[in-house]
Design an enzyme around this catalytic site. Structure first.
Site, mmCIF file in Angstrom:
data_model
loop_
_atom_site.group_PDB
_atom_site.id
_atom_site.type_symbol
_atom_site.label_atom_id
_atom_site.label_comp_id
_atom_site.label_asym_id
_atom_site.label_seq_id
_atom_site.Cartn_x
_atom_site.Cartn_y
_atom_site.Cartn_z
ATOM 1 N N GLU A 123 8.241 2.142 0.443
ATOM 2 C CA GLU A 123 7.411 1.604 -0.636
ATOM 3 C C GLU A 123 8.140 1.518 -1.975
ATOM 4 O O GLU A 123 7.513 1.534 -3.038
ATOM 5 C CB GLU A 123 6.114 2.414 -0.772
ATOM 6 C CG GLU A 123 5.223 2.283 0.457
ATOM 7 C CD GLU A 123 3.970 3.146 0.390
ATOM 8 O OE1 GLU A 123 3.888 4.008 -0.515
ATOM 9 O OE2 GLU A 123 3.089 2.984 1.248
ATOM 10 N N GLU A 152 2.818 0.957 8.169
ATOM 11 C CA GLU A 152 1.995 2.089 7.731
ATOM 12 C C GLU A 152 0.618 1.549 7.403
ATOM 13 O O GLU A 152 0.472 0.582 6.649
ATOM 14 C CB GLU A 152 2.585 2.800 6.516
ATOM 15 C CG GLU A 152 1.745 4.020 6.107
ATOM 16 C CD GLU A 152 2.292 4.740 4.890
ATOM 17 O OE1 GLU A 152 3.527 4.894 4.802
ATOM 18 O OE2 GLU A 152 1.489 5.149 4.026
#
Length: 660
Positions: free
Chosen positions: A176, A251
């Protein structure tokens, strides 16, 4: 087995007012199915699991990984520890410094081996959230020296193989965070040169922006095998489809694991492919095995947060997972005939191209399937009859197995993963009467089971009187039981300079700020105990290793951890190598409750005792009162903790906590 009263078998002449959906492979197949997975890490989400005693620990692992038993996961993704806070704690790096390597730190190696023990075909993924400080050369950017970062990651891959006989299937970039095309290409080249041509790169574990970069850079496109996106809301983008790469929700979920969480999971497992052509969905996290008052408590497929009692809970998301995982395998293919149901819900169909067929149907309603993110646009679902017409190589199928779940939010008495009587297709037609918030699996596969173990022990709180002297010759894990590091890394240590009373200690070992993922504290800290503790007596022997500037603390009522650890309040009792002490109401030391001279210095063992009762705290040094009756108005409760003033070596021994 009894016939379920919602099953309706019809023939062509019955004339039901059903909606028809074709299941056909004659028009070709869809994308290859890559599997359903779970994520351990990002961070420290499996921290308490390792401390369960047998047989409960093995039972939990069976529910997660054993084929045809529970979740039967196809993929395990783990954090490549980077010595930094990455959501619910820190996970240790295999290389605290560039000159050392230790491939037995932490628990992800162990978890991968346990998963492989149960399912030798499970796919393994490693992804960094953070990096030790030396990788960034004192900066917060791991891409300045891409060869250094690539070699660091490859060392982890090699350690997995050489020390644990684990073959890693995929490697990620930086969770991320920004991706760097140069680094990705360097990593691909380094993997190839090291002989890991079979390891695929997943990028960039964030949003879809890498897709446009891949279209502009054919070398980058060649380097990336899978575009992995997080929390896509079941939708993809045109650029990602144009890359012709595998698309994964690498995810997803991250939702409280009650029945609404189960509804979220059931919906996205189908619709990530129906809407977004994503062929794998990975749950953060695989198991909620961390203190519940940390960030995102119970956001796992099941819950195991009480190793001291042995209690665990097989939550409903486990059985939503089973509706797909027990009837498919990576290497199967989606059919092109997948889609939405006319009155809400979705269906997917998959085949192994050897005659087997699995159809998964979900009718989750909007209110009962909201994930933590992104916001879910409104949609309607209502009861309906769905008729599936089997064509192509499936036209001859007669009897198919039926597995059923119902999330019943009215009565609370739902049904989870129940096998019903087989359904018979008449002239290639079979119909189901579908209510809301249901999942059906219709399949030729006959090996599924609803695994079961006797009820685990009842839930009970953390022991009110707990002691650890850290004396263990060959610890199975590098961390002491129940301690959950929130900044820094605390490891068992064999103190060769002291073969008497402090030969075995707990040592903080991170000495420079990592390339962080979250906002780590400037101090190191490890928490333990029960968040509800208010009146507490904590004692510990402490050893400052850094002359003049070093310091350590003992704490009670610590109210924050995880990504909020910098804001932690509590009662923090500090001693420093410069001969002073302080008592602060926060980890950052902004609110001082007491301070003075202590006579403390580095290289000497001291015993700190902190007593907090009601609105007052008292502290002693080596059994003698040093300060007393410091006023503590808040917080009212929290964990016990220990730690250091900065990223520095320090040791701890003979820890004891007694809660009132």
């Amino acid at each position: 087995m009894q016939t379920h009263n919602f099953l309706c078998i019809i023939s062509v002449i019955l004339g039901c007012s059903a909606q028809f959906y074709v299941i056909d492979d004659r028009i070709g197949l869809g994308r290859e199915f890559d599997g359903i997975g779970g994520l351990s890490g990002g961070g420290a989400t499996s921290r308490l699991l390792v401390n369960y005693e047998e047989p409960y620990r093995s039972q939990i692992l069976d529910y997660l990984f054993k084929p045809n038993f529970g979740a039967s996961l196809h993929i395990l993704k783990v954090e490549i520890g980077g010595d930094a806070q990455t959501t619910d704690g820190t996970e240790p790096s295999h290389m605290h410094s560039k000159d050392e390597g230790n491939f037995f730190r932490g628990y992800e190696w162990w978890l991968m081996k346990e998963a492989k023990k149960r399912n030798p075909n499970i796919k393994l993924i490693g992804l960094p959230w953070a990096f030790p400080g030396w990788v960034g050369y004192g900066t917060q950017w791991p891409y300045f020296f891409p060869n250094v970062t690539a070699n660091y990651v490859i060392t982890w891959v090699m350690g997995a193989k050489q020390h644990h006989n684990l073959d890693i299937d995929y490697i990620g970039i930086w969770n991320e965070k920004a991706f760097d095309p140069t680094y990705i290409k360097v990593l691909r080249d380094a993997l190839d040169r090291a002989g890991f041509t079979n390891i695929g790169i997943i990028a960039a574990d964030g949003d879809w922006s890498i897709a446009s970069a891949m279209l502009d850079d054919p070398y980058l496109n060649d380097a990336v095998e899978v575009i992995g996106v997080h929390y896509p809301g079941t939708n993809t983008v045109k650029e990602a489809l144009l890359t012709e790469r595998k698309l994964w929700s690498s995810e997803d979920y991250s939702t409280y694991n009650d029945d609404i969480g189960a509804g979220c999971w059931a919906r996205i497992l189908n619709q990530n492919y129906v809407n977004g052509k994503m062929t794998s969905t990975i749950s953060w996290n695989v198991i909620a095995s961390y203190y519940e008052n940390l960030s995102f408590g119970r956001d796992g497929l099941m819950t195991a947060e009480e190793p001291w009692s042995g209690h665990y809970i097989v939550e409903s998301p486990i059985w939503m997972t089973a509706h797909t995982t027990q009837f498919t395998q990576p290497g199967w293919f989606y059919l092109q005939t997948v889609g939405k149901l006319n009155h809400g819900g979705s269906y997917v169909a998959l085949t192994d191209r050897k005659g087997n067929l699995t159809i998964i149907i979900e009718t989750m309603t909007h209110e009962h399937s909201q994930c933590i993110r992104p916001p879910l646009p409104h949609f309607d679902v209502s009861p309906q009859i769905a008729t599936f017409e089997l064509k192509g190589s499936f036209a001859h199928l007669a009897d198919l197995q039926v597995w059923y779940s119902k999330l019943d939010f009215k009565s609370g008495n739902g049904t989870l993963f129940k096998q019903l009587r087989p359904i018979r297709a008449h002239n290639g037609l079979l119909s189901l009467k579908l209510d809301v918030d249901e999942v059906f699996t219709i399949t030729t596969v006959t090996t599924a089971q609803r695994g079961f173990y006797p009820e685990p022990p009842k839930s009970c709180p953390f022991p009110k009187n707990y002691t650890d002297d850290f004396t263990i010759d060959n610890p199975p894990f590098s961390e002491a039981p129940y301690f959950a590091d929130q900044t820094g890394v605390f490891e068992y240590f064999r103190n060769t300079t002291d073969n008497s009373s402090h030969a075995f200690t707990l040592r903080q070992v991170v000495t420079e700020r990592p390339v962080a993922w979250a906002k780590d504290a400037d101090q190191t800290i490890s928490i333990i105990g029960d968040y509800s503790w208010s009146d507490v007596n904590v004692s510990c022997d402490v050893f400052i290793e850094t002359p003049k500037t070093g310091g350590v603390f003992l704490a009670a009522r610590v109210d924050q951890g995880g990504e909020s650890v910098r804001q932690a309040k509590g009662v923090f009792y500090w001693i420093y190598a410069n001969g002073t002490y302080r008592v602060t109401n926060d980890i950052g030391g902004k609110r001082v409750l007491a301070e003075g001279l202590s006579g403390t210095k580095a290289g000497v063992w001291y015993t700190l005792t902190l007593s907090v009762k009601g609105y007052f705290a008292t502290g002693s040094l080596n059994g003698f009162p040093l300060w007393k009756n410091a006023a503590v108005l808040e917080p009212k409760s929290g964990w016990a903790a220990l730690g250091t003033l900065s990223f520095e070596y320090a040791q701890f021994d003979n820890f004891n906590v007694i809660a009132g």
